[in-house]
Design a protein around this motif. Structure first.
Motif, PDB file in Angstrom:
ATOM      1  N   LEU A  96       1.061  -1.090  -0.240  1.00  0.00           N
ATOM      2  CA  LEU A  96      -0.009   0.188   0.179  1.00  0.00           C
ATOM      3  C   LEU A  96       0.760   1.471  -0.121  1.00  0.00           C
ATOM      4  O   LEU A  96       1.788   1.443   0.532  1.00  0.00           O
ATOM      5  N   ARG A  98       0.519   5.536  -0.016  1.00  0.00           N
ATOM      6  CA  ARG A  98      -1.170   7.004  -0.551  1.00  0.00           C
ATOM      7  C   ARG A  98      -0.949   7.932  -1.044  1.00  0.00           C
ATOM      8  O   ARG A  98      -0.023   7.793  -2.101  1.00  0.00           O
ATOM      9  N   TYR A 104      -5.375   5.506   0.658  1.00  0.00           N
ATOM     10  CA  TYR A 104      -4.006   4.469   0.032  1.00  0.00           C
ATOM     11  C   TYR A 104      -4.104   3.080  -1.396  1.00  0.00           C
ATOM     12  O   TYR A 104      -5.773   3.103  -1.599  1.00  0.00           O
TER      13      TYR A 104
ATOM     14  N   PRO B  12       6.537   5.725   5.303  1.00  0.00           N
ATOM     15  CA  PRO B  12       5.466   5.152   5.138  1.00  0.00           C
ATOM     16  C   PRO B  12       4.669   5.720   7.377  1.00  0.00           C
ATOM     17  O   PRO B  12       5.316   4.102   7.829  1.00  0.00           O
ATOM     18  N   GLN B  21      -1.964  -0.789   9.960  1.00  0.00           N
ATOM     19  CA  GLN B  21      -2.974   0.026   9.135  1.00  0.00           C
ATOM     20  C   GLN B  21      -3.698   0.830  10.683  1.00  0.00           C
ATOM     21  O   GLN B  21      -5.056   1.229  10.737  1.00  0.00           O
ATOM     22  N   ARG B  24      -4.256   4.428  10.349  1.00  0.00           N
ATOM     23  CA  ARG B  24      -5.825   4.494   8.746  1.00  0.00           C
ATOM     24  C   ARG B  24      -7.087   4.148   9.573  1.00  0.00           C
ATOM     25  O   ARG B  24      -8.552   5.224   8.814  1.00  0.00           O
ATOM     26  N   THR B  97       0.662  11.045  -6.151  1.00  0.00           N
ATOM     27  CA  THR B  97      -0.022  11.565  -4.965  1.00  0.00           C
ATOM     28  C   THR B  97      -0.086  12.485  -4.788  1.00  0.00           C
ATOM     29  O   THR B  97       0.009  13.834  -6.018  1.00  0.00           O
ATOM     30  N   GLU B 301       7.823   8.136   1.756  1.00  0.00           N
ATOM     31  CA  GLU B 301       6.122   7.574   1.521  1.00  0.00           C
ATOM     32  C   GLU B 301       5.741   7.570   0.968  1.00  0.00           C
ATOM     33  O   GLU B 301       4.332   6.659   0.400  1.00  0.00           O
TER      34      GLU B 301
END
Lengths: 336, 327
Positions: A96, A98, A104, B12, B21, B24, B97, B301
């Motif tokens: 994963l 971002r 993600y 990350p 996670q 998140r 991104t 990241e």
């Protein structure tokens, strides 16, 4: 020039043809079905039946709204890169990374030689075209974007990876042409990100499209076009589909300084807003397009794919495009 | 040659395991009103501590806080300023991104300390000093929509510099040995180098005993390499992944500043090897002011978490092997 090509291909379109970029909102039952399929609670055949039902819904909706060139809505795709990477040889699913905020995605990794697995979009194009008499675009992601939006553990450099992808994607395009598809869109949203690599993207597009009997469109969005315009016009396509409204139509000034020499699918509704624009705002955007481009060169559509909107918002945005086109035709004294 | 192993910026914040996670999930719960502010901050602290420890375990000698709290490179600071709102998404340079674009409508003013608060928490968790990282005033100005308060990118960059100078002073007071100012935008707008120069002078006034570092990445630095040496900085970070001629340029022209060598590709998963890294170190080695830094080309990241850690471990192996071979 491109009108002549369309005529040669047997496609008769009105002035200011209307279309859309590719993806539409997935109905709730399909979103749920995809989640169940991911949990192995639904078979592939069951999922496909629902994808066909959703595709048929969108074909009827596009016809009813009055769009001239239809799309399949990408009911069978998730992400525009992951879909192709999951099918083509040489890719593995990466971990994963971002995208933005708390979003993600699994970014693919090129781990071996890229291989075309056989038709990836042709079956869906055939099914969709069989549902309507209007022309349906074939749509695939371009080689440069597939390269740029993947990691690469295999090829010696970015150009080598892009050209390897292009050679295999050409087989997909040939299969679309063989199936009877005459308007083919090769999406390259990453095109402008590295101005120094524009020549690589152009070289790759030549590999994909040269000498094939189709009208080629490329869709590019979120671009830093000031760095690659007008050199980008060397990309071997007939039509550029550009996000215009989200950036306040700032590209219009660029086109005023150096004429846009290809056909242009001009984005007249913002796909990143839930709000439906006022019809006069969309008409004004059409007027701005016609202030810098010959009418014969202009197509009208939304800025980008509509998959992040609701079904109702998607239909509403498409309807605005068609209504603005009809109003412009009336003001030009033509009915189609 | 003495090479300090440094992280460049982000790390990350999630990985592929359920435990990795939890941040998140916490963001989702926070958005849905199911998680209070205190619990959310505590989790951000925990994840910051986790990623600092992960960098240290991988061999990094100058880690960062991983920028765990940053929504993105620009809006994290912008959201802490009066005179700015945050707009829609825009692609962040050539990455896939996106950042939320600041919209400047009035005079900039801080609502309070931002980066020093994060720094103190992370350094306490790490039990050692860290590198502090800020997005620089020129890149902030270039990435903003200017609707009011200032008349030009130049004026806006200096306004951002004024608020960031307060942050720099507070970071120096908090004990940050290196304060890095990220300015990727300057490589795409080279004609604005004088604006960046003015802004860095403002930042340098408050740096105290800290070393002020300028980080450039995401484009070729060779065309302005000599100009970058003239800026009011102590350390210059360079991204080698966009600049095939950079090693030769440094070897030929030397370096009046200490350099941070961004030789570890933060944008691709392929692991670096002796064959890719050692020839560049040979090219630049004789001309470096020591100690130099060896670092990822940019924030990490953009990589999956396991690959990011793998890159840092490879960086340590390569540094140790290179120094051992040449000893």
């Amino acid at each position: 020039m491109s009108r002549a090509k369309l005529a040669h291909l047997g496609i008769d379109l009105p002035l200011l043809p209307t279309t859309s970029v590719g993806s539409f909102a997935k109905p709730d039952y399909l979103v749920e079905a995809r989640a169940r399929h991911a949990r192995n609670e639904l078979t592939q055949a069951e999922l496909e039946r629902l994808e066909e039902r959703a595709t048929e819904f969108w074909v009827r909706e596009q016809e009813e709204i009055g769009l001239d060139v239809l799309v399949d809505g990408e009911m069978y795709r998730g992400d525009m890169v992951a879909y192709f990477a999951s099918l083509m040889g040489g890719f593995a699913q990466g971990g994963l990374v971002r995208s933005y905020g708390n979003r993600y995605y699994h970014k693919p990794i090129i781990v071996g030689e890229i291989k075309w697995p056989g038709p990836m979009t042709v079956g869906w194009w055939k099914k969709t075209q069989a549902m309507t008499r209007r022309p349906v675009k074939g749509i695939l992601t371009g080689a440069y974007t597939l390269m740029d939006w993947s990691f690469d553990d295999h090829y010696p450099g970015r150009r080598a990876a892009a050209l390897a992808l292009a050679r295999e994607l050409r087989k997909e395009v040939e299969a679309l042409v063989e199936a009877g598809c005459k308007i083919i869109q090769v999406d390259e949203p990453a095109l402008s990100v590295r101005p120094e690599e524009l020549s690589v993207a152009i070289e790759a597009m030549h590999v994909v499209t040269d000498r094939l009997p189709a009208y080629f469109v490329t869709h590019v969005c979120y671009g830093a076009f000031e760095f690659i315009y007008p050199a980008m016009l060397d990309l071997p396509v007939d039509n550029w589909d550009l996000e215009m409204s989200n950036s306040g139509l700032d590209l219009v000034d660029l086109f005023r300084r150096h004429p846009f020499t290809k056909d242009l699918s001009f984005g007249v509704v913002d796909v990143h807003s839930h709000v439906l624009e006022e019809p006069d705002v969309v008409k004004e955007r059409v007027a701005r397009a016609l202030s810098v481009l010959p009418t014969e060169q202009v197509w009208l559509d939304p800025d980008c794919g509509l998959k992040t909107r609701t079904v109702g918002e998607t239909s509403g945005k498409l309807r605005l495009v068609v209504e603005a086109a009809r109003a412009a035709r009336r003001s030009l004294g033509v009915t189609r | 040659m003495e090479l300090i192993l440094a992280n460049t910026g982000s790390y990350p914040r999630i990985g592929d395991t359920p435990a990795q996670q939890r941040l998140r999930r916490a963001y989702q719960e926070r958005e849905q009103g199911q998680l209070g502010a205190e619990a959310f901050t505590r989790l951000q602290d925990e994840v910051t501590e986790e990623v600092v420890r992960e960098q240290l375990a991988a061999g990094v000698e100058l880690p960062t806080d991983g920028q765990i709290r940053w929504a993105d490179g620009l809006s994290y600071l912008a959201a802490n300023l009066n005179g700015v709102s945050v707009n829609g998404l825009l692609r962040f340079f050539d990455t896939n991104t996106y950042f939320r674009q600041p919209v400047v409508t009035g005079r900039l003013a801080r609502r309070g300390p931002l980066f020093s608060r994060d720094y103190r928490q992370a350094a306490r968790a790490a039990g050692r000093p860290l590198k502090a990282v800020l997005t620089g005033p020129y890149t902030m100005a270039r990435g903003s929509i200017l609707e009011g308060g200032y008349r030009s990118i130049h004026a806006l960059a200096l306004a951002y510099a004024a608020v960031l100078a307060q942050e720099v002073a507070e970071l120096a007071e908090a004990g940050a040995p290196v304060i890095q100012v990220d300015e990727p935008a300057i490589l795409r707008h080279r004609a604005d180098l004088a604006i960046l120069g003015e802004a860095l002078v403002v930042l340098a006034r408050g740096k105290g005993a800290a070393r002020l570092s300028l980080a450039t990445y995401f484009a070729d630095a060779v065309p302005i390499y000599d100009d970058l040496q003239e800026l009011t900085i102590d350390l210059l970070h360079l991204d080698f992944t966009y600049s095939p001629a950079l090693g030769r340029a440094i070897g030929e022209r030397g370096a009046s500043k200490a350099l941070s060598l961004g030789l570890i590709d933060a944008r691709n998963t392929r692991m670096e090897t002796r064959e890719t890294v050692f020839p560049v170190l040979d090219q630049v080695g004789r001309r470096l002011r020591t100690p130099a830094h060896l670092a990822p080309s940019a924030g990490l990241e953009y990589l999956p978490r396991d690959r990011a850690r793998g890159k840092l471990e490879a960086m340590r192996r390569l540094r140790d092997a290179y120094v051992g071979d040449r000893r």
